[in-house]
Design a protein around this motif. Structure first.
Motif, mmCIF file in Angstrom:
data_model
loop_
_atom_site.group_PDB
_atom_site.id
_atom_site.type_symbol
_atom_site.label_atom_id
_atom_site.label_comp_id
_atom_site.label_asym_id
_atom_site.label_seq_id
_atom_site.Cartn_x
_atom_site.Cartn_y
_atom_site.Cartn_z
ATOM 1 N N CYS A 593 1.096 -27.284 51.123
ATOM 2 C CA CYS A 593 1.078 -26.378 49.973
ATOM 3 C C CYS A 593 2.485 -25.892 49.658
ATOM 4 O O CYS A 593 2.875 -25.809 48.484
ATOM 5 C CB CYS A 593 0.145 -25.203 50.269
ATOM 6 N N ILE A 597 4.390 -25.972 45.927
ATOM 7 C CA ILE A 597 4.767 -24.794 45.132
ATOM 8 C C ILE A 597 6.250 -24.480 45.243
ATOM 9 O O ILE A 597 6.797 -23.740 44.415
ATOM 10 C CB ILE A 597 3.944 -23.553 45.532
ATOM 11 N N LEU A 630 5.140 -18.564 46.497
ATOM 12 C CA LEU A 630 3.902 -18.120 45.875
ATOM 13 C C LEU A 630 4.162 -16.840 45.083
ATOM 14 O O LEU A 630 3.632 -16.664 43.982
ATOM 15 C CB LEU A 630 2.813 -17.891 46.923
ATOM 16 N N PHE A 675 -2.256 -20.660 42.640
ATOM 17 C CA PHE A 675 -1.476 -21.746 43.240
ATOM 18 C C PHE A 675 -1.019 -22.749 42.185
ATOM 19 O O PHE A 675 0.022 -23.382 42.328
ATOM 20 C CB PHE A 675 -2.284 -22.460 44.316
#
Length: 801
Positions: A593, A597, A630, A675
């Motif tokens: 992840c 991002i 994030l 996200f």
């Protein structure tokens, strides 16, 4: 006329109809879901629209509450309108596509199609989801115009998750409609299209039912147990863990028996017709109500006395359930020692023990049966292989399996054991063609029985196969854990290929080298891979073994150095002079992840995306820039002219995503969680993912891409601690978290908020990155973190300590 599907009608709100409606709504299609009016209504109920629509409403409610979810996002249900076939059938005139999913009964379907003929608009397409009734019989007596717009669209259950869509042309279906539906199914609905003929149970269930029933028959003949048969036809043969009997439990023994009997009744001239006769003990099980998972007992049964879990299997002779031992055969032991699937398969089918002999009989029969079904049920081996991979989750279809075990060697063994090898196979070998698939100059070819030559399969221009490019020597750079592949037009793809694509030190080093290489030799980069089945893993996170080993030795400075290198690599990618697009799918957790991002300018995600920063589950926190990026993803979505806003409204969802290890249930859900941003895209067909990501790279490059300007970021500051503490107090009181979760989460809040700074401060990105590294290292000094990591590595599940 440009044909479009703006609105669809689904008739039948049961499991399959509800699943189709959910998929359509998730794909952005307004959907009318109709069912019958309940029988035996009293006078008041007959005039009550709520009661008259109650069956379809119940179907919609079941769909919304289903687990696993049928909808990509529960809000997609707002696109679905319910009604009944008496009051609302005229509304189907607004639909561009009507699909019937009613009871498998010829007369019922014929009567329904006659009604649809009267309301269908001139351009409206009508399809049936039948699996056993010939389209020709269903459409008898209907107008030519209707038959030209009529076809079969056979989905597999559960519709959202099973990739197969069989398209069955009617005798008069217009070619342009068939092509349109194939494109719509592939591109908009994300399905793998298999062209089937109007034969009993089409392709997937014809081959699948044959294999399962043959295994049942042979199991009894050879004296094997149900768990032994499943062990031999599970992962060692490229089949799912549910193998044969557990798959039947999932589907339902009654449904499996219906498919088999229906096939038997409709294929009087089939050379293996008797292979569809269900053993008597299975019929007895159905009579007793042992129907599988839906009845909580089938071939297998799970009992849970207290906290203990006991798994039992039925005895076909006594119908009693008993615990069972792990199956053991020499061929299975050899298979488990092999690394590659072809070697595992060979270890099983070429063994000499009882299990190997059973597997050989079943597989040999299945391979020959598949070959004999061409051209009866399909014209190509490709469609049969794809049907079994997409509809039954096989890792390799029948002909790919045949190649894996060796065509020449297996045919020799077949003839030795009295199998009747099809003439077309003998002719193929006699002509020097010893495989069904081959790769030449980077292109895949399949053997075509009709022309007795190799042909290139028809594949969408949007499909990029990294495996094919690898074989065509398009690998620009590689290491043991990753590769950089030239995917054309100056665009490269960075692919991971560790176990579950976990990010290790070698990948971290490689990413930095990739940035330099693409900067010198290309115009852009895609980060993506194509490994794994359904749903697969883009990356399941970081390498816990490596970190754990350093922590055990007290080498915390080396952990910090590794994290710093990982952060610098992601930052280097983020501010590089060329566009980067991440193409995640399936499990995209932790470090996976963070790469998406943090490193990418844009994300092109597969619809089945399970994304989250889950490090707290192993007693850690995101430390590859996850906390920083994030937070940036949230606050950078605010238009620049808006300067006066409450950072607390942004802090809480970011904090809760990380502190509670939230994972999206789809790409749509990932967008709702933050996200994915408004500029990120969702693609329904995973085969198109790399191609779509490449398109975005080229578009950004063509538009004169400039890297983002590095600047200070706003952080919430000290007030975040109080807000986080209030949330955590409530969660602890409700026993949603443990005290150790609270300990970890407070530090996570500290990191996200920028540390000891005043509210609404502007700080350098490196401040949060340094806070991430410090917290990560400190967490590794905690015994409870080590316990969480060890438990995860041992069981694959988080420990709540």
């Amino acid at each position: 006329m440009v044909r479009k599907i703006r609105k669809a009608g689904v008739i039948g709100s049961g499991v399959m109809g509800g699943g189709i409606a959910a998929l359509l709504a998730s794909a952005g299609i307004k959907t009318l879901l109709l069912d019958i009016v309940p029988f035996d209504l009293n006078a008041d109920e007959k005039n009550d629209p709520t009661v008259r629509n109650s069956i379809a409403k119940a179907g919609l409610s079941t769909m919304i509450m289903s687990q696993p979810p049928l909808l990509m996002d529960k809000r997609d249900a707002k696109r679905i309108t319910v009604g009944n076939l008496e009051d609302d059938i005229d509304k189907l005139a607004e639909c561009d596509w009507i699909i019937e999913v009613v009871l498998e009964h010829l007369k019922i379907k014929q009567e329904l199609l006659q009604k649809l003929e009267k309301v269908r608009k001139e351009t409206g397409i009508v399809s049936t989801n039948t699996s056993g009734i010939p389209l020709k019989k269903m459409s008898e007596g209907l107008s030519k115009a209707f038959r030209q717009h009529f076809l079969g669209t056979h989905f597999f259950n559960p519709v959202r998750y099973m990739r197969l869509l069989e398209i069955i042309p009617g005798e008069e279906t217009r070619p342009e409609i068939l092509q349109f539906m194939a494109d719509f199914g592939e591109r908009r609905l994300g399905k793998g299209i298999v062209w089937a003929k109007d034969t009993p149970n089409f392709v997937g269930n014809r081959i699948g039912a044959h294999g399962i029933v043959k295994a049942m028959q042979t199991m009894l003949e050879d004296g094997l147990t149900i768990p032994e048969a499943d062990a031999l036809f599970g992962p060692v043969m490229g089949r799912p863990r549910t193998a044969m009997f557990k798959t039947c439990d999932l589907v339902g023994l009654d449904i499996m028996a219906h498919v088999s009997k229906n096939t038997y009744d409709l294929i009087p001239d089939d050379e293996q017709r008797d292979s569809f006769v269900i053993p008597e003990f299975v019929n007895r099980m159905i009579e007793k109500g042992f129907l599988g998972k839906k009845a909580e007992s089938g071939f297998y049964k799970t009992e849970k006395p207290g906290k203990k879990v006991i798994r039992k299997v039925i005895n076909p002779e006594t119908f009693e359930y008993a615990e069972y031992a792990k199956p053991a055969f020499p061929c299975l032991d050899r298979a488990k020692q092999a690394k590659l699937l072809p070697d595992k398969m060979k270890a099983v089918v070429y063994g000499g023990d009882k299990g190997a002999k059973f597997a050989w009989k079943v597989l040999g029969s299945s391979l020959i049966y598949s070959a004999n079904r061409i051209p009866e049920i399909s014209d190509t081996i490709v469609d049969i292989d794809n049907a079994m991979k997409w509809g039954y989750n096989f890792e390799a279809g029948p002909f790919e399996t045949w190649d894996a075990i060796g065509v020449e060697a297996s045919v020799e063994k077949m003839e030795k054991h009295g199998f009747e090898v099809p003439e077309k196979i003998r002719n193929m070998l006699a002509a020097g063609n010893t495989c069904f698939y081959k790769t030449e100059n980077g292109k895949v070819f399949f053997y075509d029985f009709a022309s007795e030559s190799y042909k290139e399969p028809a594949i969408s221009d949007n499909v990029i196969s990294l495996n094919v490019l690898r074989k065509a020597d398009k690998v620009a750079r590689k290491c043991d854990s990753a590769s950089l592949i030239d995917i054309g037009d100056g665009v490269f793809c960075c692919e991971f290929h560790t176990r579950m694509n976990a990010i290790n030190k070698e990948i971290v080093t490689f990413i930095s080298e990739v940035i330099d290489y693409v900067d010198a030799n290309g115009i852009g980069l895609v980060i993506g891979n194509q490994a794994g089945g359904t749903p697969g893993a883009f990356s399941a996170g970081g390498d816990l073994f490596y970190m754990g080993a350093l922590a055990q030795l007290g080498k915390f400075s080396e952990i910090d150095a590794f994290l710093k290198m990982a952060q610098q690599g992601i930052q280097k990618a983020k501010y590089s002079d060329f566009p980067i697009v991440a193409a995640p799918y399936g499990m995209t957790l932790g470090g996976g992840c963070e790469v998406c991002i943090g490193a990418a300018d844009k994300i092109v995600a597969h619809a089945e995306l399970y994304m989250g920063l889950v490090e707290i589950g192993v007693g850690l926190l995101p430390s590859g820039g996850g906390c920083l990026n994030l937070w940036k993803k949230f606050i950078n979505a605010v238009p620049e002219p808006v300067t006066d806003y409450d950072l607390g409204k942004f802090f809480i969802p970011v904090f809760m995503n990380i502190a509670t290890a939230k994972v999206s249930t789809s790409a749509a859900h990932a967008r709702a969680m933050g996200f994915l941003g408004p500029n990120d895209r969702i693609v329904f067909n995973r085969d198109h993912l790399i191609g779509e990501a490449k398109k975005d790279v080229l578009k950004m490059a063509d538009e004169g891409y400039a890297p983002p300007v590095k600047k200070k970021i706003k952080v919430f500051g000290e007030s975040a601690q109080g807000m986080a503490n209030a949330e955590l107090f409530n969660m602890l009181q409700g026993k949603y978290v443990t005290e150790y979760d609270v300990f970890l989460a407070k530090r996570i809040a500290y990191v996200i908020s920028g540390g000891d700074v005043r509210d609404n401060s502007e700080i350098d990105e490196e401040v949060i990155l340094k806070l991430e590294r410090e917290a990560f290292t400190d967490f590794w000094k905690q015994k409870k973190t080590h316990a969480r990591v060890e438990h995860m590595l041992k069981t694959g599940k988080p420990l709540r300590n």
